[in-house]
Design an enzyme around this catalytic site. Structure first.
Site, PDB file in Angstrom:
ATOM      1  N   PHE A 116       0.813  -1.222   0.000  1.00  0.00           N
ATOM      2  CA  PHE A 116       0.000   0.000   0.000  1.00  0.00           C
ATOM      3  C   PHE A 116       0.843   1.268   0.000  1.00  0.00           C
ATOM      4  CE2 PHE A 116      -0.396   2.688   3.791  1.00  0.00           C
ATOM      5  CZ  PHE A 116       0.466   2.056   4.660  1.00  0.00           C
ATOM      6  N   LYS A 117       2.119   1.177   0.369  1.00  0.00           N
ATOM      7  CA  LYS A 117       2.929   2.390   0.402  1.00  0.00           C
ATOM      8  C   LYS A 117       3.043   3.046  -0.974  1.00  0.00           C
ATOM      9  CE  LYS A 117       5.262   1.461   4.686  1.00  0.00           C
ATOM     10  NZ  LYS A 117       4.571   0.184   5.008  1.00  0.00           N
ATOM     11  N   ASP A 118       2.845   2.274  -2.041  1.00  0.00           N
ATOM     12  CA  ASP A 118       2.828   2.857  -3.390  1.00  0.00           C
ATOM     13  C   ASP A 118       1.750   3.928  -3.534  1.00  0.00           C
ATOM     14  OD1 ASP A 118       4.865   1.187  -4.407  1.00  0.00           O
ATOM     15  OD2 ASP A 118       3.416  -0.389  -4.884  1.00  0.00           O
ATOM     16  N   MET A 121       3.440   6.983  -2.077  1.00  0.00           N
ATOM     17  CA  MET A 121       4.792   7.263  -2.549  1.00  0.00           C
ATOM     18  C   MET A 121       4.797   7.630  -4.026  1.00  0.00           C
ATOM     19  SD  MET A 121       7.496   7.073  -0.519  1.00  0.00           S
ATOM     20  CE  MET A 121       7.785   5.631   0.469  1.00  0.00           C
TER      21      MET A 121
END
Ligand SMILES: *Cc1c(COP(=O)(O)O)cnc(C)c1O
Length: 477
Positions: A116-118, A121
Site C-alpha cells: 500500500f505504500k505505493d 509514494m
C-alpha cells in the site's frame, strides 16, 4: 491552508514548505491548521466524480482542499499522472472485493511494489519532481529499509529529475523477492547500498548523516518516511474511495480495519473522519508488536526497547514506537501543543511511557474518534489466511490477515466493514506456504525477477564512506 506543528511552535507553513521537510524544527509533526469539512452535498458530488471520472479526479478534490500553493491545474495533472491503470494495474485503483456479509477487502496493493505504500509514494515522487523543478533544486533522499518502504520509494523516484535515492538495507537480510525488486532497478538516480550489518546499523547511518547539519545542507539530504504529511494526505483519498464504493447513500456508515505499524495508514482514516466522512469505527489491528493496541485498551503508551520488538511474519508492522501517533494525540488533547510536547519530548525520553488512562480525553478515543483496536499473532495469521482461502477462495497476505482477524471481532450488522489490504501474498510467500501448503501466484510482471542483473553496492557500516559516495555522485551527475 497553513500547517502547524504538533509541539505548539506558533509558526505556520505552506504545503510546499513542509513537502520537502521531515519533522518540524521543534521535533513535532505537521498537521493542517483545521480539517476542511465535507458537507453532504460535497460528498454526493464526489460520489458522482468518482463514478464518472475516476480515482484521480477524486484525489484532486481531496488534495486541493489542502494544497493552495500549487496551481489547481497542476495538482490535477499530478493526480492524473499518478493514479493510472497502467501504474496500479486496474482502472478502479482501489477495488473492493467481497468476502462475506458486510465484510470487504479494499485493495491498496496493486501498485508497482505490491504494497500500500505505493499509493502515497507514487504521488510523492511526482510532487517532488514538480516542486524541485520549480525551485531549480535537487534532493538526495537517504533512507534505511528492511523491505516495503525502500522499494516503494525507489519505484516512486526512479527516473525523476532532481532526485537521487540512496537506500541502505542490511546485506542478505531481505527476502530474495524484495532484493530482486529493488536491486534490479537500473535507473541512474537509484543507489542500492547493501550494508554489512543489521537494519539498526542502516538507521544509525541515516541518523548520523542527518545530524551532520553542514553535510545535510550542502547536499540537500532528505527523507521519505511515513511522517511526511503529503504521504498521509494521499492516503486520505482511498478512505473516501472505499466509502463511495461500499455505500449508495451518505446516510450509511462504514468501518475500516487497518493493519497498523507506524499509525500512518489509520491516521489518514482519522483525517477522513474528521473531515466528515461517515466512518463508524477505525479499527487498529496490530501484530505481536502491540504498542498501539495497548494504548487503545489501557491508555498507556509504552515505547518498546529493541530487545522487546519482535520479528514477526507481518514484518512491515514490526515497530517499537508508532511514529505518526503523535498526530492523533495532538487532536485528542484538543490540539494542546505544549502538552503534546511534554508527553512526547519529556515523558517518553525520561520514563519511556505516558499514561492517559485517568484523563477524560482517553475515553473519547472510542466515543468521539471511533478508535478501537485488537491484536493478531502468528497463529492467528495462519488461521485467518487458511480460513479466508477455504471459505472464500481469496488468498490474503500476512498483514491483511492481521486486519481481517481483528475486523471480525468488531463487526456490526448492516455496517460495511472494509479491511485495507496492504500487500499481496507473493511478498510473504513463506508464511503462505506454511498456512496453505502452496505458493501464491506471482503477477506476470514479476516473473523471473530474481534472475535479472542486480545493481547494488556492498559497503561497510561506515558513515564516512556513505557520505563520500553521496558527495562523489552529486559531483558526477
Ligand atoms: C507499512 C505497512 C503497514 C503499516 O502501515 P503504517 O502506516 O505504518 O501503520 C502495514 N502493512 C504493510 C504491508 C506495510 O507495508
Amino acid at each position: 491552508m497553513k500547517y502547524v506543528s504538533t509541539r505548539g511552535t506558533p509558526e505556520r507553513k505552506q504545503f510546499c514548505e513542509i513537502l520537502l521537510e521531515g519533522l518540524a524544527p521543534d521535533g513535532g509533526l505537521y498537521l493542517p491548521e483545521h480539517y476542511p469539512q465535507v458537507s453532504d452535498a460535497t460528498l454526493s458530488q464526489w460520489r458522482t466524480i468518482y463514478h464518472t471520472q475516476g480515482y484521480a479526479a477524486l484525489a484532486f478534490e481531496v488534495l486541493s482542499l489542502y494544497i493552495d500553493d500549487i496551481p489547481a491545474a497542476d495538482v490535477r495533472a499530478l493526480c492524473e499522472k499518478t493514479y493510472t491503470a497502467e501504474v496500479f494495474g486496474t482502472g478502479e485503483i482501489v477495488p473492493l472485493r467481497h468476502l462475506e456479509d458486510d465484510v470487504w477487502l479494499e485493495a491498496l496493493s496493486n501498485g508497482p511494489t505490491l504494497a500500500f505504500k505505493d499509493m502515497a509514494m507514487q504521488l510523492l515522487g511526482n510532487l517532488f519532481e514538480y516542486e524541485l523543478a520549480r525551485r531549480a533544486e535537487e534532493l538526495n533522499i537517504l533512507g534505511a529499509t528492511s523491505g516495503d518502504t525502500g522499494s516503494a520509494a525507489e519505484y516512486a523516484m526512479r527516473g525523476k529529475k532532481g532526485v537521487r535515492v540512496f537506500m541502505t538495507s542490511p546485506h542478505g537480510r531481505m527476502s530474495a523477492f524484495q532484493q530482486a525488486q529493488m536491486f534490479s532497478l537500473q535507473d541512474a538516480n537509484i543507489y542500492n547500498i547493501a550494508v554489512k550489518g543489521v537494519f539498526d546499523d542502516c538507521q544509525d547511518i541515516v541518523k548520523a548523516v542527518s545530524n551532520d547539519l553542514e553535510f545535510k545542507r550542502k547536499y540537500r539530504i532528505g527523507t521519505v518516511n511515513s511522517i511526511n504529511w503529503a504521504r498521509l494526505l494521499a492516503q486520505v483519498v482511498y478512505y473516501f474511495a472505499g466509502y463511495i464504493q461500499a455505500t449508495e447513500s451518505n446516510a450509511q456508515k462504514v468501518s475500516f480495519a487497518v493493519p497498523s505499524g507506524n499509525f500512518g495508514n489509520v491516521c489518514a482514516g482519522h483525517v477522513a473522519r474528521m473531515m466528515g466522512l461517515p466512518i463508524e469505527q477505525l479499527i487498529v489491528a496490530t501484530n505481536e508488536n502491540d504498542v498501539l493496541d495497548e494504548f487503545f485498551r489501557t491508555g498507556v503508551y509504552r515505547v518498546r526497547a529493541s530487545a522487546d520488538t519482535h520479528e514477526t511474519s507481518s514484518p512491515s508492522m514490526d515497530i517499537s514506537k508508532a511514529s505518526n501517533f503523535e498526530r492523533f494525540v495532538f487532536d485528542l488533547l484538543g490540539r494542546d501543543g505544549a502538552r503534546t510536547a511534554e508527553l512526547f519530548e519529556r515523558q517518553l525520553a525520561t520514563a519511556g511511557f505516558f499514561d492517559l488512562s485517568t484523563d477524560a480525553a482517553f475515553a473519547q478515543c472510542a466515543s468521539r474518534y471511533g478508535f478501537v483496536s485488537g491484536k493478531s499473532t502468528h497463529a492467528d495469521r495462519l488461521a485467518t489466511i487458511r480460513d479466508t482461502w477455504q471459505r472464500h477462495g481469496v488468498m490474503i497476505d500476512t498483514h491483511t490477515a492481521d486486519g481481517v482477524k481483528v475486523a471480525l471481532e468488531f463487526r456490526k450488522p448492516g455496517i460495511p466493514m472494509l479491511v485495507l489490504e496492504t500487500a499481496l501474498p507473493i511478498k510473504f510467500s513463506e508464511t503462505i506456504v506454511e498456512a496453505l501448503g502452496r505458493s501464491p501466484e506471482r503477477p506476470a510482471k514479476f516473473e523471473g525477477i530474481e534472475a535479472l542483473p542486480k545493481r547494488v553496492r556492498l559497503m561497510d557500516a561506515d558513515v564516512d564512506a556513505i557520505k563520500a559516495l553521496i558527495a562523489a555522485e552529486c559531483q558526477a551527475t
